[in-house]
Design a protein around this motif. Structure first.
Motif, PDB file in Angstrom:
ATOM      1  N   SER A   1       0.841  -1.205   0.000  1.00  0.00           N
ATOM      2  CA  SER A   1       0.000   0.000   0.000  1.00  0.00           C
ATOM      3  C   SER A   1       0.872   1.249   0.000  1.00  0.00           C
ATOM      4  O   SER A   1       2.040   1.206   0.417  1.00  0.00           O
ATOM      5  N   ASP A   2       0.295   2.360  -0.460  1.00  0.00           N
ATOM      6  CA  ASP A   2       0.997   3.641  -0.415  1.00  0.00           C
ATOM      7  C   ASP A   2       1.404   3.969   1.032  1.00  0.00           C
ATOM      8  O   ASP A   2       2.485   4.504   1.271  1.00  0.00           O
ATOM      9  N   GLU A   3       0.535   3.638   1.979  1.00  0.00           N
ATOM     10  CA  GLU A   3       0.796   3.916   3.388  1.00  0.00           C
ATOM     11  C   GLU A   3       1.993   3.117   3.889  1.00  0.00           C
ATOM     12  O   GLU A   3       2.857   3.648   4.590  1.00  0.00           O
ATOM     13  N   THR A   4       2.046   1.837   3.538  1.00  0.00           N
ATOM     14  CA  THR A   4       3.179   1.004   3.959  1.00  0.00           C
ATOM     15  C   THR A   4       4.470   1.549   3.371  1.00  0.00           C
ATOM     16  O   THR A   4       5.476   1.704   4.078  1.00  0.00           O
TER      17      THR A   4
ATOM     18  N   ARG B   1       5.619   4.562   5.191  1.00  0.00           N
ATOM     19  CA  ARG B   1       6.259   4.237   6.472  1.00  0.00           C
ATOM     20  C   ARG B   1       7.696   3.753   6.262  1.00  0.00           C
ATOM     21  O   ARG B   1       8.574   4.017   7.073  1.00  0.00           O
TER      22      ARG B   1
END
Length: 184
Positions: free
Chosen positions: A33-36, A39
């Motif tokens: 994901s973009d979020e992962t 991070r």
């Protein structure tokens, strides 16, 4: 260890921007994901060695550049003496030692991985990554978890697998285990 993770994350961020890739481009390439991915780049989540290998491939740099900030120079051969490989703190449950960090344009990454025993009944955390992986047990015994299978490997045993499937290794008999890992 947190400082090392942040240094690697900063190098990944800078090289991605210099290469004109967006966070979305990288996340899609890595199938996260973009979020992962975000991070990973801000250093709040450790980047698995296998993902770092894929990032290096996408950015067209050697993995050693991301790990150490130095560009490898060897192109005919490189020698890594016993115990002298670059220690890579990638995942808490494993200790990695890179065996060929000075060789430029590698087609695979080579590590000696040490797995410490966990308390009885504690199952290791699984991971997956693009590519393929070969593991050869050097010392001890391992339980390998891969795609709903559990296999026992002893010294001299090996496994080659599609690393896009969830997998993990667990040291057995209350002793640490070592294996040679080749990530392609």
């Amino acid at each position: 260890m947190q400082e090392k993770i942040k240094e690697i994350a900063d190098r990944v961020h800078e090289l991605r921007e210099l290469s004109d890739f967006t966070v979305k481009d990288m996340a899609e390439y890595l199938k996260v994901s973009d979020e992962t991915y975000g991070r990973y780049e801000d250093g709040t989540e450790d980047i698995p060695a296998s993902i770092l290998f894929e990032i290096a491939h996408k950015l067209r740099v050697d993995m050693a550049t991301l790990l150490t900030g130095e560009e490898p120079r060897m192109n005919i051969f490189t020698v890594t003496r016993d115990g002298k490989g670059v220690n890579v703190e990638r995942r808490k449950q494993y200790k990695y030692q890179n065996l060929a960090e000075k060789f430029i344009h590698k087609k695979a990454e080579f590590f000696v991985v040490t797995v410490e025993p966990k308390p009885y009944g504690t199952k290791p955390e699984t991971n997956s990554h693009p590519g393929q992986e070969f593991n050869y047990v050097l010392e001890g015994s391992l339980k390998v978890y891969i795609h709903n299978n559990e296999l026992i490997l002893n010294e001299g045993d090996s496994i080659y697998f599609d690393s896009t499937y969830e997998h993990a290794m667990e040291a057995l008999e209350g002793k640490s285990a070592k294996f040679l890992a080749v990530i392609m």
